[in-house]
Design a protein around this motif. Structure first.
Motif, short mmCIF file in Angstrom:
data_model
loop_
_atom_site.label_atom_id
_atom_site.label_comp_id
_atom_site.label_asym_id
_atom_site.label_seq_id
_atom_site.Cartn_x
_atom_site.Cartn_y
_atom_site.Cartn_z
N ALA A 87 0.83 -1.21 0.00
CA ALA A 87 0.00 0.00 0.00
C ALA A 87 0.87 1.26 0.00
O ALA A 87 0.52 2.27 -0.63
CB ALA A 87 -0.94 0.00 1.20
N ARG A 88 1.99 1.20 0.68
CA ARG A 88 2.93 2.33 0.70
C ARG A 88 3.48 2.59 -0.71
O ARG A 88 3.57 3.74 -1.16
CB ARG A 88 4.06 2.00 1.68
N VAL A 89 3.83 1.53 -1.41
CA VAL A 89 4.34 1.67 -2.77
C VAL A 89 3.26 2.21 -3.69
O VAL A 89 3.49 3.13 -4.49
CB VAL A 89 4.87 0.31 -3.28
N VAL A 90 2.06 1.65 -3.58
CA VAL A 90 0.95 2.07 -4.43
C VAL A 90 0.64 3.55 -4.24
O VAL A 90 0.40 4.28 -5.21
CB VAL A 90 -0.29 1.21 -4.15
N ALA A 91 0.65 4.00 -3.00
CA ALA A 91 0.32 5.40 -2.72
C ALA A 91 1.29 6.34 -3.43
O ALA A 91 0.89 7.37 -3.99
CB ALA A 91 0.33 5.65 -1.22
N ALA A 99 -0.97 4.54 -12.80
CA ALA A 99 -1.75 3.42 -12.24
C ALA A 99 -0.78 2.38 -11.71
O ALA A 99 0.36 2.27 -12.16
CB ALA A 99 -2.65 2.82 -13.32
N ALA A 100 -1.25 1.58 -10.76
CA ALA A 100 -0.42 0.55 -10.14
C ALA A 100 -1.06 -0.81 -10.32
O ALA A 100 -2.26 -0.97 -10.09
CB ALA A 100 -0.22 0.85 -8.65
N GLY A 101 -0.27 -1.78 -10.73
CA GLY A 101 -0.75 -3.14 -10.88
C GLY A 101 0.17 -4.12 -10.19
O GLY A 101 1.37 -3.86 -10.04
N VAL A 102 -0.39 -5.25 -9.78
CA VAL A 102 0.42 -6.29 -9.14
C VAL A 102 0.27 -7.58 -9.92
O VAL A 102 -0.83 -7.95 -10.35
CB VAL A 102 0.01 -6.49 -7.67
N ASP A 175 -4.74 -0.94 -8.95
CA ASP A 175 -5.73 -0.71 -10.00
C ASP A 175 -5.91 -1.91 -10.92
O ASP A 175 -6.94 -2.02 -11.59
CB ASP A 175 -5.31 0.49 -10.86
N VAL A 176 -4.90 -2.77 -10.98
CA VAL A 176 -4.88 -3.91 -11.89
C VAL A 176 -4.29 -5.10 -11.16
O VAL A 176 -3.36 -4.95 -10.35
CB VAL A 176 -4.00 -3.62 -13.13
N VAL A 177 -4.81 -6.29 -11.42
CA VAL A 177 -4.10 -7.52 -11.07
C VAL A 177 -3.79 -8.26 -12.36
O VAL A 177 -4.60 -8.28 -13.29
CB VAL A 177 -4.86 -8.44 -10.09
N GLU A 178 -2.61 -8.85 -12.40
CA GLU A 178 -2.21 -9.68 -13.53
C GLU A 178 -1.89 -11.08 -13.03
O GLU A 178 -1.13 -11.23 -12.07
CB GLU A 178 -0.99 -9.10 -14.25
N LEU A 179 -2.47 -12.09 -13.67
CA LEU A 179 -2.18 -13.48 -13.34
C LEU A 179 -0.98 -13.93 -14.15
O LEU A 179 -0.96 -13.78 -15.38
CB LEU A 179 -3.39 -14.36 -13.65
N HIS A 180 0.00 -14.49 -13.48
CA HIS A 180 1.23 -14.92 -14.16
C HIS A 180 1.06 -16.37 -14.62
O HIS A 180 1.20 -17.31 -13.85
CB HIS A 180 2.42 -14.80 -13.22
#
Length: 369
Positions: A87-91, A99-102, A175-180
Motif C-alpha cells: 500500500a505504501r508503494v501504491v500510494a 496506475a499501479a498493478g500487481v 488498480d490492476v491484477v495480472e495473473l502470471h
C-alpha cells in the motif's frame, strides 16, 4: 497524437498512455526478518518508474503463498504485513499520476531457487531456507529439485490463494491484477504438455490443461472489483518441440476473454531448458499480433521493444494495444518522457514539477534559479 501516447480505458480504469512497466523480479526482500515484504528498495524502484512517466507500473511477481516464491528473497501478497507494505508503494505511484498493478504468481516447480546473482545456483536446500516444490506432475525443470504433483486439495488451495491475494491487492489500492501464466511458472506448467502429464481433469487436452488457469481467473474475477481490469500474462510458445504453441494460445485467449480477462500480456518461453528462442528486436510481437487478431481482446506486447518509434509501430500495425518495457526502463526510467519528445507529443506524459526545468519548453539550463 501518437498511437503510443493515447489513453486506453479498460473497464473503469483509464491509463494515460500505452507505455507500461513490465513485471521484473527484484529478489530484494529480507527472507528472514520480513519474508515476502517489499521494502525501501521496492518503494524507490517502482517510485522512480512512476516519476519517469510510465502510465502503468506493474510490480514483480508477488507470490500468493510462501512456497510459490521463485526464491526466498521474492515478494509476496499472502499476508497483511505484505499488504500494508505494498500500500505504501501504491500510494507513491498514484501520487505521480500512474496506475499501479500487481502480478500474482506461483512458481510451482521453479520455486525455491537461489536468486540470479547468488554465488551458487539451482534449488535452495530446505536446511538453507528452501522448501519442497509442487507442480502439475512430478517432473523437474532441468537440474532443479523434483516437485510433488499437486493433489485435488492442493489444486483447490492454489485457486483460493490467488483469490485471497486479489482481495489483499484491492485493499492495498492496486488498480490492476495480472495473473502470471507464463515463463514456466505453475499456471504455465499446467498449460504445457511438456510439464503436465496428468490424467485427471487438469491434464490431457487443452480443456483439461487450461482448467486451473480458468478456475483461478474466475475466482480472482469474483474477488476483484468489477470496474477494475484483470490481465493474464501468457507464454505464447514454449519454443520447444511438442510444447505449448501460439495456436493453442489463441484458443486459450478466447477462453480468457469469455471468463472476464481484459488484456493478454503476450510473452514467451521459460518452461523447459531445451527451449530455442529466436531472440531479436520485437521477437515476440508477431505472436502478440496473432493473439490480438485471433482472440478479439486487447493485447500487450513485450520483448526487446527498445525504441519509441519501434514501440509506436507495434501499435500502429495493430499487433498490440500497449507495450510493456522491462530492461529499457532499468537503464532509463525516463524512457516514457523521452518517447514523448521523440514522438512530438510532450503533453501526453507527465513530468514532476521538480523536474520540469529539464524539459525543452522551459528556460535554458544555464539560467540560474
Amino acid at each position: 497524437m501518437s498511437r503510443l501516447l493515447q489513453p486506453l480505458t479498460l473497464r473503469g480504469t483509464t491509463f494515460a498512455h500505452r507505455v507500461w512497466v513490465s513485471p521484473m523480479c527484484q529478489y530484494s526482500c529480507d527472507p528472514v526478518a520480513a519474508p515476502g515484504v517489499p521494502g525501501d528498495w521496492h518503494l524507490v524502484h517502482y517510485g522512480s518508474l512512476a516519476v519517469g512517466g510510465a502510465a502503468l507500473v506493474l510490480t514483480e511477481a508477488a507470490a500468493v503463498v510462501p512456497e510459490g516464491r521463485i526464491s526466498p528473497h521474492d515478494a509476496g501478497l499472502w499476508n497483511e504485513e505484505q499488504e500494508r507494505a505494498w500500500a505504501r508503494v501504491v500510494a507513491f505511484v498514484h501520487s505521480q499520476g500512474a496506475a499501479a498493478g500487481v502480478q500474482l504468481a506461483h512458481a510451482g516447480r521453479k520455486a525455491s531457487t537461489h536468486r540470479p546473482w547468488a554465488p551458487v545456483q539451482g534449488s535452495v536446500p530446505v536446511e538453507e531456507g528452501g522448501w519442497p516444490t509442487v507442480a502439475p506432475s512430478a517432473l523437474a525443470h532441468g537440474d532443479l529439485a523434483v516437485p510433488a504433483a499437486l493433489d485435488a486439495d492442493g489444486v483447490a488451495g492454489v485457486v483460493s490463494a490467488f483469490a485471497d491475494a486479489a482481495r489483499r491487492a484491492e485493499r492495498a489500492g492496486f488498480d490492476v491484477v495480472e495473473l502470471h501464466a507464463a515463463h514456466g511458472y505453475l499456471l504455465h506448467q499446467f498449460l504445457s504438455p511438456l510439464s503436465n502429464r496428468r490424467t485427471d481433469g487438469y491434464g490431457g487436452d487443452l480443456a483439461g490443461r487450461s482448467r486451473l488457469l480458468l478456475e483461478v481467473l474466475d475466482a480472482v474475477r469474483a474477488a476483484w472489483p468489477d470496474d477494475k481490469p484483470v490481465f493474464v500474462r501468457v507464454s505464447t510458445s514454449d519454443w520447444a518441440e511438442g510444447g505449448w504453441d501460439v495456436e493453442e494460445c489463441v484458443q486459450l485467449a478466447r477462453l480468457l476473454a469469455e471468463h472476464g480477462a481484459d488484456l493478454v500480456d503476450a510473452s514467451s518461453g521459460g518452461n523447459v531448458p531445451e527451449q530455442r528462442i529466436p531472440v531479436g528486436p520485437g521477437y515476440q510481437v508477431p505472436n502478440a499480433g496473432r493473439l490480438k487478431r485471433g482472440a478479439g481482446l486487447p493485447v500487450g506486447a513485450v520483448g526487446l521493444i527498445l525504441d519509441p518509434l519501434q514501440a509506436e509501430q507495434v501499435l500502429v500495425s495493430g499487433d498490440a494495444d500497449a507495450v510493456l518495457l522491462a530492461r529499457p526502463l532499468l537503464s532509463d526510467p525516463r524512457w516514457p518522457q523521452r518517447a514523448a519528445v521523440a514522438l512530438h507529443d510532450t503533453g501526453a506524459v507527465a513530468w514532476p514539477a521538480q523536474y520540469v526545468r529539464a524539459t525543452r519548453e522551459d528556460v535554458p539550463l544555464s539560467t540560474p534559479r
